[in-house]
Design a protein around this motif. Structure first.
Motif, PDB file in Angstrom:
ATOM      1  N   LEU A  94       3.483  -2.018   4.666  1.00 34.95           N
ATOM      2  CA  LEU A  94       1.964  -1.835   4.493  1.00 34.95           C
ATOM      3  C   LEU A  94       1.816  -0.421   5.075  1.00 34.95           C
ATOM      4  O   LEU A  94       1.137   0.628   4.537  1.00 34.95           O
ATOM      5  CB  LEU A  94       1.219  -3.026   5.142  1.00 34.95           C
ATOM      6  CG  LEU A  94       1.307  -4.092   4.320  1.00 34.95           C
ATOM      7  CD1 LEU A  94       0.390  -5.308   5.299  1.00 34.95           C
ATOM      8  CD2 LEU A  94       0.619  -4.036   2.844  1.00 34.95           C
ATOM      9  N   LEU A  95       2.588  -0.278   6.477  1.00 31.46           N
ATOM     10  CA  LEU A  95       2.243   1.147   7.060  1.00 31.46           C
ATOM     11  C   LEU A  95       3.065   2.102   6.397  1.00 31.46           C
ATOM     12  O   LEU A  95       2.500   3.194   5.982  1.00 31.46           O
ATOM     13  CB  LEU A  95       2.692   1.047   8.568  1.00 31.46           C
ATOM     14  CG  LEU A  95       2.052  -0.239   9.570  1.00 31.46           C
ATOM     15  CD1 LEU A  95       2.856   0.007  10.778  1.00 31.46           C
ATOM     16  CD2 LEU A  95       0.680   0.244   9.578  1.00 31.46           C
ATOM     17  N   ALA A  96       4.146   1.915   5.818  1.00 35.08           N
ATOM     18  CA  ALA A  96       4.877   2.856   5.277  1.00 35.08           C
ATOM     19  C   ALA A  96       4.089   3.297   3.987  1.00 35.08           C
ATOM     20  O   ALA A  96       4.115   4.423   3.721  1.00 35.08           O
ATOM     21  CB  ALA A  96       6.188   2.227   4.779  1.00 35.08           C
ATOM     22  N   HIS A  97       3.572   2.370   3.184  1.00 37.06           N
ATOM     23  CA  HIS A  97       2.804   2.993   2.171  1.00 37.06           C
ATOM     24  C   HIS A  97       1.169   3.355   2.429  1.00 37.06           C
ATOM     25  O   HIS A  97       0.458   3.768   1.349  1.00 37.06           O
ATOM     26  CB  HIS A  97       2.770   1.750   1.001  1.00 37.06           C
ATOM     27  CG  HIS A  97       3.884   1.679   0.351  1.00 37.06           C
ATOM     28  ND1 HIS A  97       4.885   0.814   0.959  1.00 37.06           N
ATOM     29  CD2 HIS A  97       4.326   1.784  -0.917  1.00 37.06           C
ATOM     30  CE1 HIS A  97       5.976   0.737  -0.067  1.00 37.06           C
ATOM     31  NE2 HIS A  97       5.792   1.488  -1.097  1.00 37.06           N
ATOM     32  N   GLU A  98       0.927   3.504   3.844  1.00 33.08           N
ATOM     33  CA  GLU A  98      -0.278   3.744   4.404  1.00 33.08           C
ATOM     34  C   GLU A  98      -1.529   3.261   3.421  1.00 33.08           C
ATOM     35  O   GLU A  98      -2.542   3.756   3.087  1.00 33.08           O
ATOM     36  CB  GLU A  98      -0.478   5.089   4.063  1.00 33.08           C
ATOM     37  CG  GLU A  98       0.451   6.256   4.939  1.00 33.08           C
ATOM     38  CD  GLU A  98       0.334   7.590   4.704  1.00 33.08           C
ATOM     39  OE1 GLU A  98      -0.224   8.019   3.517  1.00 33.08           O
ATOM     40  OE2 GLU A  98       0.920   8.169   5.535  1.00 33.08           O
TER      41      GLU A  98
END
Length: 199
Positions: free
Chosen positions: A87-91
């Motif tokens: 989720l963080l990687a895809h912002e």
């Protein structure tokens, strides 16, 4: 101040990853509150009652300040966190990702689990349509009926969505406006006579 955030356009269901006999089935749902979150989790538990694990992570709120990663019985940090990191990687925020595991008889070990859950979340989110949403707020405007053209023109200029229009002598409108236009709209309304509003 932040006026927009990235999320997914619609749910993604049943992406499949196989790892040493285990099956990982991925799901992603756009969610904006606890109730939508609970409903999505409940739906997947009902659809997969025999699954070994229902691991998930979500981020909600403008900056993802409301978040959780759940390992659902897998070794600590081996499932929920790798999902959350995607989720963080895809912002993105206001998204729930669930990875349902059916155990296939071969243990994967912690590093194997981390890799599998990360991959499951990744392929699920790669299928999603990531969109930018602008923050909105409700505005209620009270005005004299003969001023409706001015009010409608103002709202359409700023792409407001009218939710309710009550055309009495003292008319009222409830509309959704983009947060970034709030000050400009308020300023215009302040300069009009016989108009009251609350945001």
């Amino acid at each position: 101040m932040q006026f927009e955030y990235k999320t997914i356009a619609s749910p993604i269901e049943n992406t499949l990853l196989k790892e040493k006999g285990s099956k990982f089935i991925g799901f992603a749902f756009p969610v904006t509150n606890e109730e939508e979150l609970k409903n999505a989790l409940e739906k997947i538990r009902t659809e997969h009652p025999k699954a070994t694990h229902h691991c998930y992570a979500f981020r909600m709120g403008l900056n993802g300040e409301n978040y959780r990663a759940n390992d659902d019985g897998e070794p600590s940090g081996s499932a929920g966190l790798p999902i959350y990191n995607q989720l963080l990687a895809h912002e993105i925020t206001n998204v729930l990702v669930i990875s349902v595991r059916y155990y296939g008889g071969t243990k994967l070990g912690v590093s194997g689990l981390v890799k599998a859950y990360k991959e499951s979340a990744k392929i699920t989110l790669e299928e999603a349509d990531i969109i930018t949403k602008e923050l909105e707020t409700d505005i209620e405007i009270l005005f004299n009926f003969n001023q409706q053209n001015i009010i409608f023109t103002l709202l359409s200029k700023f792409d407001a969505r009218i939710i309710n229009f009550d055309s009495q002598e003292k008319a009222s409108i409830v509309a959704k406006i983009k947060l970034k236009h709030k000050d400009e709209i308020s300023e215009t309304l302040n300069n009009l006579q016989f108009v009251e509003y609350k945001v």
